[in-house]
Motif scaffolding. Structure first.
Motif, mmCIF file in Angstrom:
data_model
loop_
_atom_site.group_PDB
_atom_site.id
_atom_site.type_symbol
_atom_site.label_atom_id
_atom_site.label_comp_id
_atom_site.label_asym_id
_atom_site.label_seq_id
_atom_site.Cartn_x
_atom_site.Cartn_y
_atom_site.Cartn_z
ATOM 1 N N LEU A 13 0.788 -1.233 0.278
ATOM 2 C CA LEU A 13 0.097 0.015 -0.042
ATOM 3 C C LEU A 13 0.813 1.459 -0.086
ATOM 4 C CD1 LEU A 13 -2.725 -1.081 2.479
ATOM 5 C CD2 LEU A 13 -2.687 -1.466 0.017
ATOM 6 N N TRP A 14 2.143 1.107 0.727
ATOM 7 C CA TRP A 14 2.916 2.151 0.690
ATOM 8 C C TRP A 14 4.319 1.685 0.911
ATOM 9 C CZ3 TRP A 14 -1.119 2.050 4.063
ATOM 10 C CH2 TRP A 14 -0.911 1.702 5.091
ATOM 11 N N ALA A 15 5.301 2.425 0.843
ATOM 12 C CA ALA A 15 6.692 1.991 1.054
ATOM 13 C C ALA A 15 6.970 1.685 2.420
ATOM 14 C CB ALA A 15 7.713 3.133 0.663
ATOM 15 N N GLY A 16 7.381 0.581 2.800
ATOM 16 C CA GLY A 16 7.669 -0.071 4.108
ATOM 17 C C GLY A 16 6.553 -0.862 4.697
ATOM 18 N N ASP A 17 5.299 -0.887 4.085
ATOM 19 C CA ASP A 17 4.236 -1.792 4.883
ATOM 20 C C ASP A 17 4.494 -3.125 4.420
ATOM 21 O OD1 ASP A 17 3.156 -1.732 2.194
ATOM 22 O OD2 ASP A 17 1.377 -2.176 3.024
ATOM 23 N N HIS A 18 3.805 -4.101 5.060
ATOM 24 C CA HIS A 18 3.981 -5.352 4.642
ATOM 25 C C HIS A 18 2.452 -5.945 5.192
ATOM 26 C CE1 HIS A 18 4.507 -9.578 5.733
ATOM 27 N NE2 HIS A 18 5.013 -9.689 4.410
ATOM 28 N N LEU A 19 1.707 -6.289 3.961
ATOM 29 C CA LEU A 19 0.398 -6.925 4.233
ATOM 30 C C LEU A 19 0.268 -8.270 3.850
ATOM 31 C CD1 LEU A 19 -2.588 -6.337 4.421
ATOM 32 C CD2 LEU A 19 -2.746 -5.938 1.950
ATOM 33 N N ALA A 20 -0.295 -9.117 4.678
ATOM 34 C CA ALA A 20 -0.408 -10.643 4.576
ATOM 35 C C ALA A 20 -1.769 -10.992 5.051
ATOM 36 C CB ALA A 20 0.611 -11.181 5.454
ATOM 37 N N PHE A 21 -2.274 -11.994 4.355
ATOM 38 C CA PHE A 21 -3.669 -12.851 4.925
ATOM 39 C C PHE A 21 -3.253 -14.231 4.548
ATOM 40 C CE2 PHE A 21 -4.564 -11.606 0.484
ATOM 41 C CZ PHE A 21 -5.013 -12.770 -0.071
ATOM 42 N N THR A 22 -4.063 -14.875 5.411
ATOM 43 C CA THR A 22 -3.894 -16.375 5.450
ATOM 44 C C THR A 22 -5.554 -17.141 5.683
ATOM 45 O OG1 THR A 22 -1.670 -16.145 6.262
ATOM 46 C CG2 THR A 22 -2.906 -18.292 6.006
ATOM 47 N N GLY A 23 -5.647 -18.164 5.097
ATOM 48 C CA GLY A 23 -6.987 -18.789 5.271
ATOM 49 C C GLY A 23 -6.654 -20.167 5.440
ATOM 50 N N SER A 24 -7.155 -20.937 6.401
ATOM 51 C CA SER A 24 -6.935 -22.279 6.797
ATOM 52 C C SER A 24 -8.319 -23.078 6.946
ATOM 53 C CB SER A 24 -5.976 -22.567 7.957
ATOM 54 O OG SER A 24 -4.960 -21.801 7.904
ATOM 55 N N PHE A 25 -8.180 -24.436 6.579
ATOM 56 C CA PHE A 25 -9.331 -25.277 7.006
ATOM 57 C C PHE A 25 -8.543 -26.346 7.844
ATOM 58 C CE2 PHE A 25 -11.623 -29.016 6.280
ATOM 59 C CZ PHE A 25 -12.973 -28.942 6.809
ATOM 60 N N THR A 26 -8.791 -26.615 8.932
ATOM 61 C CA THR A 26 -8.221 -27.576 9.906
ATOM 62 C C THR A 26 -9.060 -28.855 10.390
ATOM 63 O OG1 THR A 26 -8.375 -26.463 11.800
ATOM 64 C CG2 THR A 26 -6.378 -25.936 10.259
ATOM 65 N N GLY A 27 -8.620 -29.903 10.826
ATOM 66 C CA GLY A 27 -9.248 -30.890 11.279
ATOM 67 C C GLY A 27 -8.701 -31.021 12.726
ATOM 68 N N GLY A 28 -8.717 -32.295 13.066
ATOM 69 C CA GLY A 28 -8.192 -32.827 14.464
ATOM 70 C C GLY A 28 -6.711 -32.761 14.467
ATOM 71 N N THR A 29 -5.957 -33.003 15.674
ATOM 72 C CA THR A 29 -4.410 -33.064 15.611
ATOM 73 C C THR A 29 -4.085 -34.496 15.589
ATOM 74 O OG1 THR A 29 -4.605 -33.511 18.139
ATOM 75 C CG2 THR A 29 -4.535 -31.156 17.062
ATOM 76 N N THR A 30 -2.801 -34.785 15.364
ATOM 77 C CA THR A 30 -2.322 -35.948 15.041
ATOM 78 C C THR A 30 -2.084 -36.519 16.512
ATOM 79 O OG1 THR A 30 -0.099 -35.053 15.172
ATOM 80 C CG2 THR A 30 -1.141 -35.411 12.793
ATOM 81 N N GLY A 31 -2.157 -37.958 16.632
ATOM 82 C CA GLY A 31 -1.963 -38.456 17.830
ATOM 83 C C GLY A 31 -2.933 -38.647 18.677
ATOM 84 N N THR A 32 -4.302 -38.259 18.221
ATOM 85 C CA THR A 32 -5.381 -38.538 19.103
ATOM 86 C C THR A 32 -6.600 -38.913 18.060
ATOM 87 O OG1 THR A 32 -7.151 -37.540 20.269
ATOM 88 C CG2 THR A 32 -5.892 -36.185 18.582
ATOM 89 N N SER A 33 -7.767 -39.707 18.500
ATOM 90 C CA SER A 33 -8.793 -40.262 17.751
ATOM 91 C C SER A 33 -9.946 -39.341 17.873
ATOM 92 C CB SER A 33 -8.830 -41.614 18.060
ATOM 93 O OG SER A 33 -9.309 -41.776 19.372
ATOM 94 N N THR A 34 -9.763 -38.321 18.575
ATOM 95 C CA THR A 34 -11.225 -37.355 19.106
ATOM 96 C C THR A 34 -11.632 -36.992 17.551
ATOM 97 O OG1 THR A 34 -9.901 -36.524 21.050
ATOM 98 C CG2 THR A 34 -11.722 -35.549 20.172
#
Length: 552
Positions: free
Chosen positions: A266-287
């Protein structure tokens, strides 16, 4: 060389013939003279015998003729040497193009192909924690909270892994975690073991500023969650960032992620970032897994969507100011009960040596919920300031309650909400500044790292590394409508507790890889077990924590 001599002798013969015909030059036709010159040129084109014309043999002595022959031999030898050198350089370039290059930067073994399209880095990180829990020996009458937290030590993290690139356009990351008090594996209730498979994913980075990742990953999300655990200014993250893991954040998440990040957007020196995620459960569990039976549907894996937007407002190359916003939605909490799942928001008092949670909502029957938060980080030279506020919501289900909205047990009757916040600051006594990361394959996009010691610790060099003073205040309130009593038409309030912690600390960065942290945490908990006694689990305690860490 034999061919060169033949060429040389041919040149001499041509010169001799030209000299012999010199006396008859006046009577020789012009085309004959031209033919002689053409013969000289064809004899050895790269060798120039004279600027305009060669002197006649009758005017040259034997010494002069010998010197001219020697000059021709030297020129031919020089040409052969240049050709050999060119072939050697070409062969070297061809070999280095396909050969691996070994480096050892920042204590990290790294390999790369000559063209840089393939890389392989070996990563290691371990953190050894010690905690001393100092609690009052006596408590008020009716106290029924935890009164003997276990002091001791734990291997908080023990990462071994590797990352790199494939064909320049793909990145990969693999990390195993042997840390936790039970040495990895599935986490039973109250135990601090983490899943062994901590991270494994593949990213496509062939489009400038974009990344597309799939596998077991840690989404880019929230304030301190975007910082590497090796770069945290305190031993542990605050409660709001840990509770955010209930909404699909944190590491060991099965999922996919799309992100974009660009400097000077947008201007000198700025830093724009966006992220989108779709997640499930964690490893190591059957929940969240299982087919379910009868009237208990369940069986699906828990699922969440979450996203983050951050903007660095200003930077002069050393100092930076950034703001961020985050949102997450629980699509389905998983589980196999008739309600389809539950949410339990809880956390430890910012130390993991003992697994006891001093604040906890308990299991809330809910399939859905959402959270949002806002954060800021910034540094002015060697001063650093950060803060974050978060709100957590749960869509609680009716169960057996009878009301106009409760036709089924899975209908939503109310929406308990909880909030927390923190503010923290550091001062680097030795003058270094925290570096800011704009681009990263992992979740450290738009994040601050450890300062790089200008004089690493060495007794021989009389240098003492980098020293940093830290302070933080945090407040996480898991109480909601404490005095609301359950009856046939409504559910009771939630007595999760309010935990406030003042943390004072010092960090010693011996070098880029080794760090020693000392934290003193003054903890105040206000929590009740019933409407009749809203302070039955309240207590004050002090925690001394020490961490020795290595990361490359």
């Amino acid at each position: 060389m034999r061919i060169g001599k033949i060429v040389l002798m041919s040149g001499v013969a041509v010169i001799a013939m030209a000299a012999a015909a010199g006396a008859q030059a006046a009577n020789t036709p012009a085309d004959t003279t031209a033919a002689s010159k053409k013969a000289i040129d064809l004899a050895d084109k790269p060798l120039v015998l004279a600027q305009n014309s060669a002197p006649s043999a009758s005017t040259m002595s034997n010494a002069e003729l010998s010197a001219r022959v020697q000059a021709l031999e030297d020129a031919l030898s020089s040409r052969d040497e240049r050709a050999t050198a060119d072939r050697t350089r070409l062969s070297t370039l061809e070999q280095s193009y396909n050969s691996a290059v070994w480096t050892f930067d920042n204590g990290r073994p790294s390999f790369a192909s000559g063209d840089g399209r393939f890389t392989f880095n070996v990563r290691m990180r371990f953190q050894t924690d010690y905690a001393d829990f100092m609690q009052d020996s006596t408590h008020p009458t009716g106290f029924n909270g935890p009164n003997d937290l276990g002091s001791g030590a734990v291997m908080r993290r023990a990462y071994i892994g590797f990352d790199g690139k494939v064909y320049k356009d793909f990145a990969y990351d693999v990390r195993l975690n042997f840390g936790g008090s039970n040495g990895g594996g599935a986490t039973p209730a109250g135990n601090e073991g983490d899943p062994l498979l901590n991270r494994i994913y593949l990213s496509y980075i062939g489009i400038p500023n974009w990344h597309f990742s799939v596998g077991v990953l840690e989404p880019v999300f929230a304030g301190e969650l975007s910082q590497s655990s090796s770069a945290l200014p305190f031993i542990e993250r605050t409660e709001i960032d840990n509770i955010a893991s209930q909404y699909g954040a944190g590491d060991t998440r099965r999922g996919i992620e799309i992100g974009w990040s660009k400097t000077d957007t947008l201007w000198a020196g700025d830093h724009l970032a966006f992220t989108g995620s779709f997640t499930g459960g964690t490893t190591g569990t059957s929940t969240g897994h299982g087919s379910g039976t009868g009237t208990a549907p369940g069986g699906d894996e828990q699922s969440q969507v979450l996203g983050r937007v951050s903007e660095r407002l200003w930077s002069n190359g050393i100092s930076n100011i950034q703001i961020g916003a985050n949102f997450a939605k629980l699509l389905y909490t998983g589980g196999t009960g008739a309600g389809g799942g539950f949410v339990n928001l809880q956390d430890r008092p910012q130390m993991r040596v003992d697994g006891t949670r001093l604040i906890s909502t308990g299991n809330i029957a809910a399939k859905t919920g959402d959270m949002y938060s806002f954060d800021f980080q910034g540094n002015l030279d060697n001063f650093y300031l950060a803060g974050e506020w978060a709100n957590f919501n749960v869509d609680r289900q009716c169960g057996t309650i009878v009301s106009p909205t409760c036709v089924r047990t899975t209908d939503v009757i109310d929406h308990p909400s909880f909030e927390g916040w923190y503010i923290e600051g550091t001062w680097i006594l030795t003058g270094e500044a925290k570096p800011y990361t704009t681009q990263a394959i992992n979740n450290e996009v738009g994040a601050f790292g450890n300062p790089i010691p200008s004089r690493p610790f060495s007794l021989d060099g009389e240098s003492w590394g980098t020293w940093e003073l830290t302070a933080r205040y945090s407040d996480m309130n898991l109480n909601w409508h404490q005095t609301q009593i359950a009856n046939t038409t409504q559910l009771g309030g939630i007595l999760g507790g309010d935990e406030r912690i003042v943390t004072l600390g010092v960090n010693w960065y011996l070098n880029r890889n080794v760090k020693l942290q000392v934290n003193d945490m003054i903890v105040k908990v206000k929590r009740g077990s019933s409407v009749a006694n809203l302070n039955s689990m309240s207590q004050d305690l002090n925690i001394l924590g020490v961490r020795l860490a290595f990361a490359n």
